[in-house]
Design an enzyme around this catalytic site. Structure first.
Site, PDB file in Angstrom:
ATOM      1  N   ASP A 134       0.847  -1.193   0.000  1.00 24.78           N
ATOM      2  CA  ASP A 134       0.000   0.000   0.000  1.00 24.78           C
ATOM      3  C   ASP A 134       0.885   1.246   0.000  1.00 24.78           C
ATOM      4  OD1 ASP A 134      -1.721   2.090   0.554  1.00 24.78           O
ATOM      5  OD2 ASP A 134      -2.658   1.108   2.290  1.00 24.78           O
ATOM      6  N   ILE A 135       0.780   2.043  -1.036  1.00 27.63           N
ATOM      7  CA  ILE A 135       1.680   3.204  -1.185  1.00 27.63           C
ATOM      8  C   ILE A 135       1.477   4.232  -0.073  1.00 27.63           C
ATOM      9  CG2 ILE A 135       0.212   4.645  -2.670  1.00 27.63           C
ATOM     10  CD1 ILE A 135       2.769   5.151  -4.372  1.00 27.63           C
ATOM     11  N   GLY A 188      -9.495   3.576  -6.589  1.00 26.28           N
ATOM     12  CA  GLY A 188      -8.129   3.064  -6.678  1.00 26.28           C
ATOM     13  C   GLY A 188      -7.163   3.732  -5.711  1.00 26.28           C
ATOM     14  N   VAL A 189      -5.961   3.983  -6.189  1.00 28.64           N
ATOM     15  CA  VAL A 189      -4.922   4.544  -5.332  1.00 28.64           C
ATOM     16  C   VAL A 189      -5.283   5.985  -4.947  1.00 28.64           C
ATOM     17  CG1 VAL A 189      -3.352   5.369  -7.161  1.00 28.64           C
ATOM     18  CG2 VAL A 189      -2.417   4.578  -5.001  1.00 28.64           C
ATOM     19  N   ASP A 190      -5.972   6.694  -5.813  1.00 27.24           N
ATOM     20  CA  ASP A 190      -6.427   8.071  -5.541  1.00 27.24           C
ATOM     21  C   ASP A 190      -7.311   8.089  -4.295  1.00 27.24           C
ATOM     22  OD1 ASP A 190      -6.921  10.761  -5.934  1.00 27.24           O
ATOM     23  OD2 ASP A 190      -8.099  10.522  -7.767  1.00 27.24           O
ATOM     24  N   GLY A 195      -4.720   0.531 -13.553  1.00 28.07           N
ATOM     25  CA  GLY A 195      -5.918   0.087 -12.845  1.00 28.07           C
ATOM     26  C   GLY A 195      -7.152   0.431 -13.655  1.00 28.07           C
TER      27      GLY A 195
END
Ligand code: AR6
Length: 173
Positions: free
Chosen positions: A9-10, A31-33, A123
């Site tokens: 996990d960034i 997603g990551v955002d 993604g």
């Protein structure tokens, strides 16, 4: 410039800046955002709104990058970039490479010594993972001369086993 892979996990990365695979609105998403805004809290969105008002009234174009605070994250900054949506009939690789390149230029501009990237566009935006990993590794390596005096450590953060395999294969090749 050191280039390494640290899966996971960034938002948990202990780096000066993490890169967000955002969309042009800079108003958050999935997603990551979504993970970054959830973990970093409202200060990030507040600065995104300022960026929109002051610098990007029509949105942040694909291939460009802009930094905000990291809010409650361990990272001091979030560098928001926008990857291209994958298209079979059009080669948008140059825009994806630009997202990495401009993020690293922004990292140098703000004085970030370590930067972590997710697999931009791989993604929701549909970029095939192997090719996304190739462009990530090639582009970051190509920037070492330009930004390496400031950015001494770049961490690529694949999320999931398939992404990890793709990134490791590229870094080993
Ligand atoms: N840490 C690291 N990587 C992650 C995490 C995480 N916490 N969560 C997901 N990924 P995506 P895109 C991976 O869809 O393709 C958003 O809605 C994920 O598995 O986040 O550039 C934006 O607002 C994938 O490998 O970004 C835009 O609308 C990679 O991050 C749109 O999605 C990128 O997936 C951008 O799409």
């Amino acid at each position: 410039m050191e280039l390494i892979i640290e899966p996971g996990d960034i938002t948990e990365q202990k780096v000066d800046a993490i890169v967000n695979a955002a969309n042009s609105t800079l108003m958050g998403g999935g997603g990551v955002d979504g993970a970054i805004h959830r973990a970093g809290g409202p200060a990030i969105l507040a600065e995104c709104k300022q960026l929109r008002e002051q610098s990007y009234p029509d949105g942040l174009p694909a291939g460009q990058a802009a930094a905000t605070t990291g809010g409650e994250l361990s990272a001091s900054w979030v560098i928001h970039t926008v990857g291209p949506v994958y298209a079979k009939k059009e080669d948008r690789s140059a825009t994806l490479a630009s997202a990495y390149r401009e993020s690293l230029r922004e990292a140098k501009r703000i004085g970030a010594h370590s930067v972590a990237f997710p697999a931009i566009s791989a993604g929701v935006y549909g970029w095939p993972m192997d090719d996304a990993a190739r462009i990530a590794v090639e582009t970051v390596k190509s920037m070492a001369d330009e930004v390496g005096d400031t950015v001494s450590r770049v961490v690529l953060v694949p999320f999931g086993e398939k992404a990890e395999r793709a990134f490791r294969a590229q870094l080993d090749s």
